[in-house]
Design an enzyme around this catalytic site. Structure first.
Site, PDB file in Angstrom:
ATOM      1  N   CYS A   1       1.168  -1.541   0.091  1.00 39.54           N
ATOM      2  CA  CYS A   1      -0.074  -0.182  -0.299  1.00 39.54           C
ATOM      3  C   CYS A   1       0.871   1.235  -0.192  1.00 39.54           C
ATOM      4  O   CYS A   1       0.864   2.109  -0.709  1.00 39.54           O
ATOM      5  CB  CYS A   1      -0.570  -0.117   0.903  1.00 39.54           C
ATOM      6  SG  CYS A   1      -1.175  -1.091   1.994  1.00 39.54           S
TER       7      CYS A   1
ATOM      8  N   ASP B   1      -3.398  -2.766   8.336  1.00 39.47           N
ATOM      9  CA  ASP B   1      -3.880  -3.571   8.338  1.00 39.47           C
ATOM     10  C   ASP B   1      -3.273  -5.427   8.005  1.00 39.47           C
ATOM     11  O   ASP B   1      -4.262  -6.339   8.455  1.00 39.47           O
ATOM     12  CB  ASP B   1      -5.510  -3.043   8.447  1.00 39.47           C
ATOM     13  CG  ASP B   1      -5.888  -2.364   8.690  1.00 39.47           C
ATOM     14  OD1 ASP B   1      -5.250  -1.405   9.323  1.00 39.47           O
ATOM     15  OD2 ASP B   1      -7.274  -1.861   8.849  1.00 39.47           O
TER      16      ASP B   1
ATOM     17  N   CYS C   1      -2.926   3.609   3.081  1.00 38.13           N
ATOM     18  CA  CYS C   1      -3.473   2.368   3.664  1.00 38.13           C
ATOM     19  C   CYS C   1      -4.619   2.803   4.816  1.00 38.13           C
ATOM     20  O   CYS C   1      -4.207   4.298   5.074  1.00 38.13           O
ATOM     21  CB  CYS C   1      -2.718   1.638   4.700  1.00 38.13           C
ATOM     22  SG  CYS C   1      -3.228  -0.515   5.303  1.00 38.13           S
ATOM     23  N   ASP C   2      -5.503   1.703   5.116  1.00 42.34           N
ATOM     24  CA  ASP C   2      -6.206   2.103   6.029  1.00 42.34           C
ATOM     25  C   ASP C   2      -6.903   3.429   6.433  1.00 42.34           C
ATOM     26  O   ASP C   2      -7.338   4.193   6.293  1.00 42.34           O
ATOM     27  CB  ASP C   2      -6.707   1.426   6.998  1.00 42.34           C
ATOM     28  CG  ASP C   2      -7.632  -0.218   5.751  1.00 42.34           C
ATOM     29  OD1 ASP C   2      -6.621   0.169   4.694  1.00 42.34           O
ATOM     30  OD2 ASP C   2      -7.811  -1.406   6.106  1.00 42.34           O
TER      31      ASP C   2
ATOM     32  N   SER D   1     -12.899  -5.372   8.696  1.00 47.54           N
ATOM     33  CA  SER D   1     -12.406  -4.989   7.798  1.00 47.54           C
ATOM     34  C   SER D   1     -13.243  -4.475   6.956  1.00 47.54           C
ATOM     35  O   SER D   1     -14.112  -4.727   6.967  1.00 47.54           O
ATOM     36  CB  SER D   1     -11.719  -6.259   7.383  1.00 47.54           C
ATOM     37  OG  SER D   1     -11.335  -5.582   5.904  1.00 47.54           O
TER      38      SER D   1
END
Length: 585
Positions: free
Chosen positions: A54, A86, A127-128, A487
């Site tokens: 990511c 994650d 990323c998240d 998720s």
């Protein structure tokens, strides 16, 4: 080209006047020219690291941003912050660091900007948690700000060999498929060799998870909320066309400095509503119900889980993306991306067009420039949606007085009501072990508690458990509720963000095996068949929160500071309590 007046910009504190000669000497040491020193200083913040695909390409993309800043007579200063990815943190103690990293990202970007008196920021994230963390910092600082996503991963392809089950050979692969493959393997439906083959091909490039999981959901949010240039989030990470958007983002932030358009001019209640619309219609991650309130908090706007879910409830779901649907981020990009999605929402009067965006134009003006239409395959016309309500639904009831959230994208309406006896687990590890051993029954509601922001600590995601259930073919035969998170890749009837959390003696702390729980995503309710008196009796007998092993360090500090989930699980008072704005200091 514009020459900028620095008399009101923060960088005057480090570049202007005789007293700043020591500061300027540092800048000369880095090869800056006199002209560059006296231009606006623009922070180019990335979450680059070697932890996962990511983030691996963000340093290269940052160079394109810096070129754009220079073209528009600014001086870019690149810096990095942390990321917890994650996919690597999932299913073990590392996941406790994930949500806390969002706050650390926002805090470290804030501290870097303040410490060096930068005038604006272009933030790159992959990323998240890095996406909302970066956007939170922009709004907190209230600088001219442009966000740019690092891009999604390309879809994986399984080799056409007999050992690999047909279900995996016939579709594009994402990391979600690997988590589910573990369930197939545990179930005896996939060989060691097939698992070995799949793990080598599922993630074939740099970029964030390819489905409409949390990273791509928040990337869509960045465009819809106005902090990113339209269509900048769509192309996959390896595409060279990302560089053109990087340069454009660098030039755009200089335009925002010139016009004094700041992050809170962009992030308003209306733009937050636009963002929630896009999450709903794309079947986005439930984590948006956590991150949108947190971004709003930085602007002093009350936009809580209830407000997000109210928008989800009356927004059609019409973009067919994984995990509820069949397509990945690259497919959405190929048919026109977020701008085409927003054009469809506009047709139904569901977009506020007067919101200002990173380009300096309004959202309506930007959408007027888009000539592509819904393709009918990935993006359905809004008048013929997949379902008439959003892919994510809010729930309330005597288990969740402060609310909960469930993704129903891909679940037929008749399957959106579930009643069954509780099977209670005190943490995710216990639940995952039980799933591995098949120590649960069809028709049960699996309860995982003590996984909230404070009680976990860290509000872990439960993808390992939910993916294993799906892999065992039980994803539709059991339900799951937790005060933790899921998720964006989770599918099945899984309720997260149950509040108050168990550590704060929320009703989820009081449930026992066999209690009959009803989840009704059609009505928006989450209840246990117990009287108020019985719940009060159990509360009086409650022994207090479960002890954790985190008695010091960052996670202890996070657990002490973190607030309610429905408010975004934030750790400071926000703009409502601030006594100054950084840009005006």
């Amino acid at each position: 080209m514009t020459k900028f007046d620095k008399s009101k910009l923060p960088s005057r504190y480090v570049t202007e006047g005789p007293a700043k000669a020591p500061h300027r000497s540092y800048m000369y040491a880095m090869g800056l020219t006199e002209e560059e020193i006296h231009q606006p200083l623009v922070g180019v913040a990335t979450c680059w690291n070697e932890a996962a695909p990511c983030n691996i390409s963000l340093n290269r993309q940052a160079q394109a941003v810096k070129m754009g800043v220079k073209q528009a007579l600014g001086t870019p200063r690149e810096f990095t912050t942390i990321t917890v990815t994650d996919g690597i943190a999932m299913g073990h103690e590392g996941m406790r660091s994930s949500l806390a990293s969002r706050e650390a990202i926002a805090d470290t970007v804030e501290l870097t900007m303040r410490g060096h008196a930068y005038d604006a920021v272009v933030g790159l994230a992959g990323c998240d948690k890095s996406l909302p963390g970066m956007m939170m910092a922009m709004v907190r600082l209230n600088t001219p700000s442009v966000f740019i996503y690092g891009g999604s991963i390309l879809p994986g392809k399984a080799p056409q060999i007999e050992e690999v089950p047909e279900a995996f050979r016939s579709r594009d692969l994402t990391v979600q498929d690997m988590f589910e493959a573990v369930g197939w393997h545990q179930n005896g439906d996939m060989s060691d060799k097939a698992l070995d083959v799949l793990e080598r091909v599922a993630c074939p490039s740099s970029g964030a998870c390819g489905g409409q999981f949390t990273a791509n959901t928040m990337a869509c949010v960045s465009e819809a909320i106005g902090l990113a240039l339209l269509n900048s989030s769509g192309m996959p990470a390896p595409y060279e066309s990302r560089d053109a958007y990087g340069e454009a983002s660098g030039r755009a932030v200089m335009n925002l400095i010139e016009k004094n358009i700041r992050a809170r001019d962009v992030v308003t209640l209306k733009s937050l509503e636009n963002a929630a619309r896009v999450v709903a219609c794309t079947g986005g991650s439930t984590n948006a119900g956590l991150h949108l309130p947190a971004i709003a908090h930085e602007a002093g706007i009350e936009f809580f889980l209830d407000d997000v879910c109210a928008i989800f409830r009356d927004t059609p779901y019409f973009v067919d993306l994984k995990p509820g649907g069949q397509f990945v981020a690259k497919d959405l990009f190929d048919v026109g991306g977020v701008p085409v999605v927003m054009k469809e929402l506009r047709k139904a009067g569901l977009i506020h067009e007067d919101c200002i965006t990173a380009s300096g134009k309004t959202m309506g003006e930007e959408l007027d420039l888009i000539d592509r239409e819904a393709d009918g395959k990935v993006i359905y016309p809004i008048e013929a949606p997949l379902t008439k309500t959003g892919g994510v639904v809010g729930l309330k009831g005597n288990i969740a007085p402060e609310g909960a959230i469930v993704k129903v994208a891909g679940i037929p309406t008749q399957n959106q009501v579930f009643t069954g006896p509780a099977r209670v687990f005190e943490c995710e590890e216990d639940a995952f072990a039980a799933v591995q051993e098949r120590a649960y029954e069809e028709g049960e509601v699996i309860v995982i508690r003590n996984e909230g922001p404070a009680g976990g600590p860290g509000m872990r995601e439960m993808l390992a458990t939910t993916a294993a259930l799906s892999g065992q073919g039980m994803g539709k035969k059991v339900a799951l509720i937790t005060d933790g998170r899921f998720s964006g890749a989770t599918r099945g009837f899984c309720v997260g963000h149950v509040g108050p959390e168990a550590a704060h003696c929320g009703p989820i702390a009081l449930l026992k095996n066999g209690d009959v729980i009803t989840i009704d995503a059609v009505k928006g309710t989450l209840d246990v068949d117990l009287s108020e008196d019985e719940l009060a009796k159990r509360k009086a007998e409650w022994k207090g929160p479960r002890e954790t092993i985190y008695a010091s360090g960052a996670l202890w500090k996070y657990a002490q500071l973190v607030g309610a989930t429905y408010k975004g699980a934030v750790t400071h008072p926000g703009a409502e309590a601030e006594r100054h704005v950084y840009m005006d200091i």
